[in-house]
Design an enzyme around this catalytic site. Structure first.
Site, PDB file in Angstrom:
ATOM      1  N   SER A 126       0.877  -1.178   0.000  1.00 28.50           N
ATOM      2  CA  SER A 126       0.000   0.000   0.000  1.00 28.50           C
ATOM      3  C   SER A 126       0.907   1.219   0.000  1.00 28.50           C
ATOM      4  O   SER A 126       2.023   1.151   0.536  1.00 28.50           O
ATOM      5  CB  SER A 126      -0.864   0.014   1.268  1.00 28.50           C
ATOM      6  OG  SER A 126      -1.481   1.279   1.429  1.00 28.50           O
ATOM      7  N   TYR A 135      -1.211  -0.862  10.343  1.00 32.49           N
ATOM      8  CA  TYR A 135      -1.451  -1.352   8.970  1.00 32.49           C
ATOM      9  C   TYR A 135      -0.284  -0.949   8.066  1.00 32.49           C
ATOM     10  O   TYR A 135       0.260  -1.776   7.324  1.00 32.49           O
ATOM     11  CB  TYR A 135      -2.766  -0.759   8.462  1.00 32.49           C
ATOM     12  CG  TYR A 135      -3.025  -0.965   6.990  1.00 32.49           C
ATOM     13  CD1 TYR A 135      -3.545  -2.168   6.513  1.00 32.49           C
ATOM     14  CD2 TYR A 135      -2.776   0.059   6.068  1.00 32.49           C
ATOM     15  CE1 TYR A 135      -3.791  -2.347   5.150  1.00 32.49           C
ATOM     16  CE2 TYR A 135      -3.018  -0.107   4.719  1.00 32.49           C
ATOM     17  CZ  TYR A 135      -3.528  -1.312   4.259  1.00 32.49           C
ATOM     18  OH  TYR A 135      -3.771  -1.489   2.920  1.00 32.49           O
TER      19      TYR A 135
HETATM   20  P1  NAP Z   1     -11.699  -5.720   0.926  1.00 38.25           P
HETATM   21  O1  NAP Z   1     -12.588  -5.113  -0.099  1.00 38.25           O
HETATM   22  O2  NAP Z   1     -11.913  -5.404   2.371  1.00 38.25           O
HETATM   23  O3  NAP Z   1     -11.706  -7.314   0.721  1.00 38.25           O
HETATM   24  C1  NAP Z   1     -10.941  -8.082   1.603  1.00 38.25           C
HETATM   25  C2  NAP Z   1     -10.891  -9.503   1.100  1.00 38.25           C
HETATM   26  O4  NAP Z   1      -9.970 -10.217   1.950  1.00 38.25           O
HETATM   27  C3  NAP Z   1     -12.219 -10.231   1.206  1.00 38.25           C
HETATM   28  O5  NAP Z   1     -12.282 -11.147   0.146  1.00 38.25           O
HETATM   29  C4  NAP Z   1     -12.107 -10.942   2.554  1.00 38.25           C
HETATM   30  O6  NAP Z   1     -12.870 -12.151   2.630  1.00 38.25           O
HETATM   31  C5  NAP Z   1     -10.634 -11.294   2.556  1.00 38.25           C
HETATM   32  N1  NAP Z   1     -10.065 -11.503   3.883  1.00 38.25           N
HETATM   33  C6  NAP Z   1     -10.046 -10.654   4.945  1.00 38.25           C
HETATM   34  N2  NAP Z   1      -9.419 -11.213   5.979  1.00 38.25           N
HETATM   35  C7  NAP Z   1      -9.029 -12.445   5.573  1.00 38.25           C
HETATM   36  C8  NAP Z   1      -8.353 -13.525   6.194  1.00 38.25           C
HETATM   37  N3  NAP Z   1      -7.951 -13.450   7.474  1.00 38.25           N
HETATM   38  N4  NAP Z   1      -8.130 -14.657   5.480  1.00 38.25           N
HETATM   39  C9  NAP Z   1      -8.540 -14.759   4.184  1.00 38.25           C
HETATM   40  N5  NAP Z   1      -9.195 -13.772   3.540  1.00 38.25           N
HETATM   41  C10 NAP Z   1      -9.426 -12.630   4.234  1.00 38.25           C
HETATM   42  O7  NAP Z   1     -10.152  -5.362   0.620  1.00 38.25           O
HETATM   43  P2  NAP Z   1      -9.488  -4.606  -0.643  1.00 38.25           P
HETATM   44  O8  NAP Z   1      -9.702  -3.157  -0.486  1.00 38.25           O
HETATM   45  O9  NAP Z   1      -9.853  -5.286  -1.888  1.00 38.25           O
HETATM   46  O10 NAP Z   1      -7.925  -4.851  -0.317  1.00 38.25           O
HETATM   47  C11 NAP Z   1      -7.218  -5.940  -0.864  1.00 38.25           C
HETATM   48  C12 NAP Z   1      -5.739  -5.742  -0.546  1.00 38.25           C
HETATM   49  O11 NAP Z   1      -5.301  -4.491  -1.091  1.00 38.25           O
HETATM   50  C13 NAP Z   1      -5.410  -5.687   0.950  1.00 38.25           C
HETATM   51  O12 NAP Z   1      -4.193  -6.339   1.192  1.00 38.25           O
HETATM   52  C14 NAP Z   1      -5.280  -4.201   1.223  1.00 38.25           C
HETATM   53  O13 NAP Z   1      -4.458  -3.926   2.321  1.00 38.25           O
HETATM   54  C15 NAP Z   1      -4.670  -3.715  -0.078  1.00 38.25           C
HETATM   55  N6  NAP Z   1      -4.894  -2.288  -0.310  1.00 38.25           N
HETATM   56  C16 NAP Z   1      -6.149  -1.791  -0.458  1.00 38.25           C
HETATM   57  C17 NAP Z   1      -6.334  -0.420  -0.641  1.00 38.25           C
HETATM   58  C18 NAP Z   1      -7.694   0.220  -0.807  1.00 38.25           C
HETATM   59  O14 NAP Z   1      -7.774   1.470  -0.764  1.00 38.25           O
HETATM   60  N7  NAP Z   1      -8.761  -0.547  -0.975  1.00 38.25           N
HETATM   61  C19 NAP Z   1      -5.205   0.428  -0.657  1.00 38.25           C
HETATM   62  C20 NAP Z   1      -3.947  -0.119  -0.486  1.00 38.25           C
HETATM   63  C21 NAP Z   1      -3.791  -1.485  -0.323  1.00 38.25           C
HETATM   64  P3  NAP Z   1     -14.455 -12.161   3.074  1.00 38.25           P
HETATM   65  O15 NAP Z   1     -15.214 -11.706   1.845  1.00 38.25           O
HETATM   66  O16 NAP Z   1     -14.700 -13.601   3.427  1.00 38.25           O
HETATM   67  O17 NAP Z   1     -14.578 -11.217   4.224  1.00 38.25           O
END
Ligand code: NAP
Length: 250
Positions: A145, A159
């Protein structure tokens, strides 16, 4: 059993992971769609991939627990018998707090999922992909990130620190397995419009921060997924240990 390459996407049920699963399914990967609790979301992604003529399977497992990891990899071994790609995408945030307010439980869970989960999945992947272990090579993409560089003061420094760990891990692992057919890279998303912000108690965060982003808008999950698909693919055959910002200039 199909000879198509197999991709594990942790947290493939929603957000960026779900976009990666859809694109990978369309690109010919057999996709293991990992989720922790939202089985309906995982099954919807799997159904979309199959309806489009692809191959996918929902795989339950908490990457932050040894039991969850055992279930994920025994399912992959039992169903596909091979692994060619890993996207370490599962990641969590928590509600905004100062470091001096954070509980030990919060910190342990943050590092269990974001750091240990990614490192343990990468270990299991290397054991299956590396030519040193009789594998045919593969590609790993880790999700960092821009917070790793900005620090996320006043929101979630824990985080940001967990993503900093992923960055060092990516550099080291990439060099360790570069001669064994395994490439390891990372993407650094900026502010992306997914449900992660609501999970941290800030449902409007992506929209609210638009004016702080050089491009003046949050990114989409698909915009991040395109970069991940590139790093997974043979088009990136000489790319390892790289970090790609997908952040609208942030
Ligand atoms: P999200 O929309 O919150 O989706 C999270 C996903 O991870 C869901 O499929 C969830 O499963 C799964 N998950 C959560 N905890 C888990 C665990 N302990 N074991 C297995 N699966 C788990 O997240 P996102 O925004 O797409 O983010 C994805 C990645 O990108 C993350 O690593 C995040 O830190 C990174 N990121 C995101 C952003 C942003 O602005 N969105 C920015 C920088 C980095 P369930 O559906 O079963 O809950």
């Amino acid at each position: 059993m199909s000879e198509a390459p197999v991709l594990l996407v942790t947290g493939g049920s929603r957000g960026i992971g779900a976009s990666v699963c859809r694109m990978a399914g369309a690109a010919g990967w057999q996709v293991a769609v990992n989720y922790v609790s939202n089985i309906a979301a995982a099954e919807a992604v799997v159904a979309e991939i199959r309806d489009a003529g692809g191959s996918a399977l929902p795989v339950q497992g908490d990457v932050g627990s040894e039991l969850g990891l055992a279930n994920i990899f025994s399912t992959i071994d039992g169903t596909f018998g091979r692994l060619d790609g890993l996207v370490n995408n599962a990641g969590i945030v928590a509600t905004p707090q100062r470091v001096d307010e954070m509980s030990a439980e919060r910190l342990e869970r943050m590092f269990a999922v974001n750091v240990m989960g990614s490192i343990r999945c990468a270990q299991e992947a290397v054991r299956r992909m590396s030519t040193r272990h009789g594998g045919r090579g593969g590609s790993i993409v880790n999700l960092s990130s821009v917070a790793a560089q900005l620090g996320a003061a006043g929101q979630y420094v824990d985080y940001a620190a967990s993503k900093g760990a992923i960055e060092s891990f990516t550099i080291g692992l990439a060099r360790e397995v570069a001669a064994e057919g395994v490439r390891v890279n990372l993407v650094r998303p900026g502010i992306i419009d997914t449900e992660i912000h609501a999970s941290g108690g800030l449902p409007d965060r992506a929209r609210d921060m638009a004016s702080l982003i050089p491009m003046q808008r949050p990114g989409t999950a698909d915009e991040v997924a395109h970069s991940i698909l590139y790093l997974l693919s043979d088009a990136a055959s000489y790319v390892t240990g790289a970090a790609l910002n997908v952040s609208g200039g942030r």
